[in-house]
Design a protein around this motif. Sequence first.
Motif, PDB file in Angstrom:
ATOM      1  N   TRP A  94      23.696  47.941   9.600  1.00 40.16           N
ATOM      2  CA  TRP A  94      24.069  47.427   8.278  1.00 40.16           C
ATOM      3  C   TRP A  94      25.396  46.685   8.324  1.00 40.16           C
ATOM      4  O   TRP A  94      25.561  45.681   7.623  1.00 40.16           O
ATOM      5  N   TYR A 129      18.381  51.260   4.688  1.00 36.03           N
ATOM      6  CA  TYR A 129      19.059  50.069   4.171  1.00 36.03           C
ATOM      7  C   TYR A 129      18.869  49.872   2.669  1.00 36.03           C
ATOM      8  O   TYR A 129      19.545  49.045   2.061  1.00 36.03           O
ATOM      9  N   SER A 153      21.853  53.395  11.939  1.00 35.88           N
ATOM     10  CA  SER A 153      21.566  52.306  11.006  1.00 35.88           C
ATOM     11  C   SER A 153      22.831  51.776  10.341  1.00 35.88           C
ATOM     12  O   SER A 153      22.869  50.633   9.877  1.00 35.88           O
TER      13      SER A 153
END
Length: 275
Positions: A59, A84, A55
């Motif tokens: 991001w 996030y 992730s």
Amino acid sequence: MYHGTEMPSFGDIWRDLQKKMGGGESLRNTNDDVERRFWKKYMNSQGQNGPDPYSARIWDEINYILGDSYYDSIIEIGPGWGNYSFNLAERCRNLTCVDMSPDTLRYIKQTGLEYGFHINTVNEKWEDYRGKSADMVFAFNCFYRMSDIEECLAKIDRCGDRFHIIGMTSGPEQEYLVDYEKILGLKVRFHRLDYIILLNVLYQNGIDCNVHMVDLTKDIKFCSLDQAVEKTSRRIISGEYSSEDLIRILKKYLKKEEDGLYHYCHHFKAAVIYW
């Protein structure tokens, strides 16, 4: 869209793909209590492990898209274990997370306080949300239960006063699963929902979007070949096979490293959609 353009209903395609292979639908998709119990168990057992490693790359792409923007308010739908959430909290004065799981929201709120963020939470499904709009709405990998996908996406559009970012991870599948099907003739449960359907639902709703594709890798680890057989066979729906059959295929792709574990480097993608 040109007035004369004829396309199938991508909302109907989405709903068809939500059904499990072989008929019926997943209980997690159709039963709210089952879904809440899943997240309660998950957050108690694994939810404290922090964001998924991949992730961070997603991001980075979102951060690039946002540039220097700072918002008064952001709504995040389905925060999960915070891939996030805390980065979003740095980008706004007020972050509100909407989720049907009280256990997920409790984790987000408590962890947010540890980072110095006061995160607001709304414990309901996005379909039922009747709260205020925000400068931005953010939603990633949270669409799998949304049957009325047309209205859910339209609500995202309505509730975002300035900006909208949605997305999901995509394929390809792990190579050994493909070989299970092609070489062994097994019926394998592959992922069915994909970003391209979301994009086309938005298009049919008159919303033109930008898309950034992100290349990702994930290190999948197994303690032994027997564990690899046990875990990967969960994706097999039907067909005759032996452990030896699966091991022959797994040996093509798994590499035993110095840590004694068997590693598979999975290459896949994510789509970041924004308007």
